[in-house]
Write a protein that holds these residues in place. Structure first.
Motif, PDB file in Angstrom:
ATOM      1  N   PRO A   5       9.609  -6.237   7.977  1.00  0.00           N
ATOM      2  CA  PRO A   5      10.428  -5.031   8.127  1.00  0.00           C
ATOM      3  C   PRO A   5       9.756  -3.923   8.927  1.00  0.00           C
ATOM      4  O   PRO A   5      10.406  -3.268   9.742  1.00  0.00           O
ATOM      5  CB  PRO A   5      10.686  -4.587   6.681  1.00  0.00           C
TER       6      PRO A   5
ATOM      7  N   PRO B 137      18.328  -5.849   1.946  1.00  0.00           N
ATOM      8  CA  PRO B 137      18.109  -5.730   0.498  1.00  0.00           C
ATOM      9  C   PRO B 137      16.619  -5.615   0.159  1.00  0.00           C
ATOM     10  O   PRO B 137      16.161  -6.178  -0.825  1.00  0.00           O
ATOM     11  CB  PRO B 137      18.682  -7.052  -0.029  1.00  0.00           C
ATOM     12  N   SER B 138      15.842  -4.873   0.963  1.00  0.00           N
ATOM     13  CA  SER B 138      14.392  -4.810   0.778  1.00  0.00           C
ATOM     14  C   SER B 138      14.008  -3.966  -0.442  1.00  0.00           C
ATOM     15  O   SER B 138      14.799  -3.173  -0.925  1.00  0.00           O
ATOM     16  CB  SER B 138      13.761  -4.228   2.046  1.00  0.00           C
ATOM     17  N   SER B 139      12.770  -4.137  -0.913  1.00  0.00           N
ATOM     18  CA  SER B 139      12.280  -3.363  -2.063  1.00  0.00           C
ATOM     19  C   SER B 139      12.023  -1.913  -1.692  1.00  0.00           C
ATOM     20  O   SER B 139      12.182  -1.014  -2.506  1.00  0.00           O
ATOM     21  CB  SER B 139      10.971  -3.951  -2.584  1.00  0.00           C
ATOM     22  N   GLN B 140      11.575  -1.690  -0.453  1.00  0.00           N
ATOM     23  CA  GLN B 140      11.342  -0.331   0.013  1.00  0.00           C
ATOM     24  C   GLN B 140      12.322   0.005   1.131  1.00  0.00           C
ATOM     25  O   GLN B 140      12.854  -0.882   1.788  1.00  0.00           O
ATOM     26  CB  GLN B 140       9.929  -0.196   0.588  1.00  0.00           C
TER      27      GLN B 140
ATOM     28  N   HIS C  14      12.078   1.435   4.718  1.00  0.00           N
ATOM     29  CA  HIS C  14      11.035   1.617   5.723  1.00  0.00           C
ATOM     30  C   HIS C  14      11.528   2.619   6.745  1.00  0.00           C
ATOM     31  O   HIS C  14      12.557   2.392   7.388  1.00  0.00           O
ATOM     32  CB  HIS C  14      10.708   0.274   6.377  1.00  0.00           C
TER      33      HIS C  14
ATOM     34  N   LEU D  45       4.887   9.824  -3.252  1.00  0.00           N
ATOM     35  CA  LEU D  45       6.115   9.267  -2.671  1.00  0.00           C
ATOM     36  C   LEU D  45       5.899   7.938  -1.949  1.00  0.00           C
ATOM     37  O   LEU D  45       6.831   7.165  -1.778  1.00  0.00           O
ATOM     38  CB  LEU D  45       6.712  10.271  -1.671  1.00  0.00           C
ATOM     39  N   CYS D  46       4.685   7.700  -1.479  1.00  0.00           N
ATOM     40  CA  CYS D  46       4.431   6.557  -0.605  1.00  0.00           C
ATOM     41  C   CYS D  46       3.100   5.918  -0.926  1.00  0.00           C
ATOM     42  O   CYS D  46       2.212   6.587  -1.444  1.00  0.00           O
ATOM     43  CB  CYS D  46       4.265   7.030   0.850  1.00  0.00           C
ATOM     44  N   TYR D  47       2.961   4.681  -0.532  1.00  0.00           N
ATOM     45  CA  TYR D  47       1.614   4.122  -0.412  1.00  0.00           C
ATOM     46  C   TYR D  47       1.153   4.316   1.042  1.00  0.00           C
ATOM     47  O   TYR D  47       0.050   4.745   1.285  1.00  0.00           O
ATOM     48  CB  TYR D  47       1.614   2.648  -0.806  1.00  0.00           C
ATOM     49  N   THR D  48       2.043   4.018   2.003  1.00  0.00           N
ATOM     50  CA  THR D  48       1.687   4.187   3.413  1.00  0.00           C
ATOM     51  C   THR D  48       2.509   5.304   4.046  1.00  0.00           C
ATOM     52  O   THR D  48       3.738   5.295   3.985  1.00  0.00           O
ATOM     53  CB  THR D  48       1.996   2.891   4.203  1.00  0.00           C
TER      54      THR D  48
ATOM     55  N   THR E 282       8.859   3.694   1.304  1.00  0.00           N
ATOM     56  CA  THR E 282       9.040   4.191  -0.063  1.00  0.00           C
ATOM     57  C   THR E 282      10.239   3.521  -0.718  1.00  0.00           C
ATOM     58  O   THR E 282      11.101   2.987  -0.009  1.00  0.00           O
ATOM     59  CB  THR E 282       9.223   5.728  -0.035  1.00  0.00           C
ATOM     60  N   THR E 283      10.297   3.558  -2.042  1.00  0.00           N
ATOM     61  CA  THR E 283      11.441   2.927  -2.701  1.00  0.00           C
ATOM     62  C   THR E 283      12.725   3.715  -2.395  1.00  0.00           C
ATOM     63  O   THR E 283      12.677   4.930  -2.206  1.00  0.00           O
ATOM     64  CB  THR E 283      11.197   2.827  -4.221  1.00  0.00           C
TER      65      THR E 283
ATOM     66  N   ARG F 180      13.805   7.304  -3.418  1.00  0.00           N
ATOM     67  CA  ARG F 180      13.008   8.454  -3.003  1.00  0.00           C
ATOM     68  C   ARG F 180      12.932   8.591  -1.485  1.00  0.00           C
ATOM     69  O   ARG F 180      12.172   9.402  -0.959  1.00  0.00           O
ATOM     70  CB  ARG F 180      11.612   8.332  -3.603  1.00  0.00           C
TER      71      ARG F 180
END
Lengths: 414, 425
Positions: free
Chosen positions: B148, B244-247, B249, B292-295, B315-316, B319
């Motif tokens: 992604p 349908p991604s988890s985050q 992008h 809010l983020c890891y990256t 982020t998810t 958010r």
């Protein structure tokens, strides 16, 4: 010429350094025996979560102070957690050595502030979600869970969404007190390092670490059920995938194993990107995007991985091609030309790596932590150059002859 | 034209020798006698810009084909001989150029240059391997479809620069299907030449020897001219890719000056304050303070005729709207509370990196090429240090307030689109 120095402090903390004053930089790292395999079910993901919390403040520094001071030292600093260890490291100009030692040492007694803990939990959950979207979509973790069982080496380094959501700060404090004890810790350094200064500073600054209280052991896991959030299905479905992903696992050499150098060369002959048996058969011909193998060494055991990425409809055929190559290699070994080529490549890579202290640090620290052994660049070169066809053939017969014990496939499920 | 530069060294004796061969190829050599290694980068003007309107992916396919046998070597011989020389090699296609490079034990360099002269001057371009190479390119495209972040950033690049200048080096399924072995041969014949080519060498080498080898192997190569880049034609816009991604992008981009522009380092410092390091604005305010983020990050990119800033946050989905607003908000309010300490931290970081670059022949070789490509000269480490040192907070604030990011291009990939009306005109 690089020289090796070592020292053990009265509190049990060990120091190992490969020093070369011609280098422009100094690399320094704390290596802690605290990884996923040391966790119980209720602690799943804690080694990694704790690694994040080390950057979130101490009694004398706020989280912002820690990050700001690390940046003030220029260079590159970071941390990572694996199944067997947590590592905090930085590469800086030599003039910053004292400040770096003081900062990293202070960071390693974290405050574990409740507010910071709650904020960082969200970051960890984002990290888990990030990897769910990335190939191969959790398949490595799943293969490890099946191969080793969902505990010990098979435990997920990040934990699960469920284990992180239910984590509490006091559990983390207990885990910290249990694992971050001087006898579980190595400080490694490489490059342009002042060793006497390093020993003196660490002796003074880590003195109170031996006074850490010993918490009660956590209750043992109920091994009759799976940890929360864990599944051990060997197939994963991800909607809308363009490719399929296959991971196989088998026995491999440990960090202490005699045949680990032979295995690395064998893996290079079989699976290196840009020219290897699998490359010529599957990549150069456009049959697969990825087709490779590698041994992964742990302290007391090892695993042999095979990884294939290609169109779903080609998966079965490609898998058979790989299996045929492995069987042929197990039966007939490798040619002398292949061996020489792989050794030349490996030794050149060692020489190139040796020029940057930041690269050398990890093998020095990990090996000293797990085995109290040091392998210099020259010794490593000798270990590769000493290999002959018989030793590669023996490793091939040992590791490639059996059918894989674990196999995980990810595809779109249609 | 030939010349050498010598400046007061801050870290070591530093001399970069630059000569231009009669056919136009520039050779730049930096001796780093304290190393055991040497590295080279060979940059030719055969990148994506040189492709015709319909030939997307041809530059990459040609790059793949030239390595499938050259001179007296078959494809497999080439790999064997390079492995035996201990060459850690790479190649890459960019908008205006293609680069081949390798790092190796220093004693291998002479032979390495000879081999690369074969690769770029005497490739076999075996037509019976064309289908394999095309299949390889299709595999790469499928790989990107499952990534992604890469999907978002490739699409963003097209929107930032416009379809032509922002074209991906990977081509499309359709464009790859239409290519042929003859098209590869034509592209090779037209665009592989010494015109605008740069060969940079760094490491434990004798610059006289390197100059001699370079002129032996490349001195009689034909010359030619570079295809000028397409004009930038990107416009502010928002595109949502549903998945349908988890985050979710989030990719964003806006115009900025390229490396070589007088204001470049002011802009670079501003982006550094926003995104370099763990105390940078984005890391601190989006990740550390809000979780809010890891990256989350932003970086600058320079082409021949355009520059841009590209940023990313993952982020998810619940958010994602907040993440977008907080992240871009930091760009808008950069000058509200700019401090000298932030600029000083960025300077120390850049200076440390410059000094540590002395430990790596391959980083030096690629910096030399990128300097020469963008500036027509090579900045020595000490020249770059003094440029960085002289930057003031006022200059950066002044630059930023007169060039506030606007006309954003935004791409998101996730379960649902975001409201970008605040940022997209």
């Amino acid at each position: 010429m690089a020289t090796f120095h070592t020292h053990t402090l009265p509190n049990g903390l060990r120091i190992a350094a490969e020093i070369d004053h011609r280098c422009y930089s100094a690399a320094l790292g704390y290596f802690i025996r605290a990884g996923a395999r040391d966790e119980t079910d209720g602690e799943s993901g804690l080694s990694h979560f704790l690694e994040h919390m080390m950057f979130k403040g101490t009694d004398s520094r706020s989280a912002a102070d820690v990050n700001r001071e690390l940046d003030e030292l220029g260079g590159n600093s970071n941390a990572y957690t694996s199944e067997e260890q947590t590592v905090y490291y930085a590469t800086v100009l030599p003039k910053f050595q004292d400040r770096l030692v003081e900062l990293l040492t202070d960071m390693l007694t974290p405050k574990l502030d409740e507010h910071e803990f709650q904020t960082e939990r969200k970051v960890i959950l984002e990290e888990i979600a990030k990897y769910e979207d990335q190939p191969p979509f959790g398949a490595f973790e799943r293969a490890m869970e099946i191969y080793f069982g969902p505990r010990g080496l098979g435990r997920r380094v990040l934990g699960t969404k469920e284990s992180i959501e239910s984590m509490e700060a006091p559990t983390m404090q207990n885990y910290f007190d249990r694992r971050y004890r001087p006898e579980n810790i190595v400080v490694a350094a490489s490059g342009n390092v002042d060793f006497d200064g390093l020993v003196e500073a660490l002796e003074k600054q880590t003195k109170p670490w031996s006074d850490r209280h010993v918490p009660p052991l956590p209750s043992p896991d109920d091994t009759s059920s799976l940890p929360i959030g864990i599944e051990v299905e060997p197939t994963l479905e991800v909607e809308g995938l363009a490719q399929a992903y296959l991971i196989q696992m088998n026995r491999g050499p440990s960090m202490a194993s005699e045949d680990r150098y032979a295995s690395r060369i064998l893996a290079s002959i079989l699976g290196d990107e840009g020219g290897s048996r699998l490359f010529w058969e599957l990549i150069d011909t456009g049959r697969a995007e990825t087709a490779t193998v590698w041994p992964q060494e742990f302290a007391d055991c090892g695993a042999w991985f095979t990884y294939l990425v290609c169109e779903k409809s080609d998966l079965a055929l490609n898998k058979k091609l790989i299996q045929d190559i492995m069987t042929r290699t197990a039966e007939h070994g490798v040619t002398n030309e292949e061996l020489e080529q792989a050794v030349n490549k490996a030794t050149a890579a060692c020489i190139m790596q040796s020029e940057r202290p930041g690269n050398r640090l990890f093998s020095i620290g990990s090996r000293w932590l797990t085995q109290s052994k040091y392998v210099s660049t020259d010794e490593m070169l000798d270990n590769f150059r000493r290999l002959d066809q018989q030793r590669i053939a023996a490793a091939a017969a040992k590791y490639l002859a059996q059918q894989p014990t674990t196999e995980v496939i990810v595809s779109d499920g249609t | 034209m030939s010349g050498s530069m010598s400046t007061t060294p801050s870290v070591a004796t530093e001399e970069i020798r630059i000569e231009k061969l009669a056919n136009g190829m520039v050779v730049a050599v930096q001796a780093m006698p304290w190393l055991r290694t040497a590295a080279f980068t060979l940059c030719l003007r055969a990148g994506v810009n040189a492709e015709s309107e319909t030939d997307a992916g041809l530059a990459s396919l040609t790059c793949e084909m030239v390595e499938r046998g050259a001179g007296q070597y078959s494809s497999r011989d080439l790999v064997a001989i390079q492995d035996n020389l201990g060459m850690d090699r790479s190649s890459g296609v960019a908008t205006s150029s293609i680069s081949f490079g390798a790092a190796m034990p220093a004693e291998s360099l002479e032979k390495a240059l000879e081999i690369y002269a074969d690769i770029v001057r005497r490739p076999h371009l075996p037509s019976d391997q064309f289908e394999d190479a095309r299949m390889m390119a299709l595999q790469e495209l499928r790989g990107i479809e499952d990534e992604p972040t890469q999907r978002v950033m490739l699409r963003l690049r097209e929107l930032q620069y416009g379809d032509r200048l922002g074209r991906s080096q990977h081509g499309t399924k359709e464009s790859l299907a239409a290519l042929s072995s003859d098209r590869v041969r034509d592209f090779y014949t037209k665009h592989y030449h010494s015109g605008g080519a740069i060969l940079a060498v760094a490491g434990n080498v004798d610059s006289n020897e390197v100059m001699r080898w370079a002129s032996e192997h490349f001195g009689d190569w034909k010359t030619g001219s570079a295809v000028p880049p397409a004009a930038p034609s990107g416009k502010s816009t928002y595109e949502s890719i549903e998945s349908p991604s988890s985050q979710t992008h989030i990719g964003f981009a806006f115009d900025a000056v390229p490396f070589g522009h007088d204001d470049y380092f002011k802009m670079r410092a501003a982006i550094g304050i926003l995104s370099d390091g763990m105390s940078s604005r984005l890391f601190d305010r989006v990740r550390e303070q809000r979780g809010l983020c890891y990256t989350v990050s932003a970086g600058t990119q320079s082409l021949e005729n355009a520059g841009a800033v590209f940023g990313y946050a993952g982020t998810t989905p619940e958010r994602a709207q907040q993440t977008l607003e907080v992240t871009l908000g930091e760009f808008a309010r950069l000058t509200d509370d700019l401090t000298l300490a932030e600029l000083d931290r960025w300077k120390v970081r850049i200076q440390s990196n410059l000094i540590m670059e002395q430990e790596s022949s391959s980083s030096r070789a690629s910096s030399i090429v990128s300097d020469y490509f963008q500036l027509g000269q090579v900045l020595s480490t000490s020249e770059l240090e003094s440029i960085i040192e002289s930057l003031t907070l006022d200059e950066i604030a002044e630059y930023w307030s007169t060039h506030l990011p606007n006309h954003y291009r935004i791409v998101t990939l996730g379960p649902s689109p975001l409201d970008t009306s605040l940022f997209v005109q």
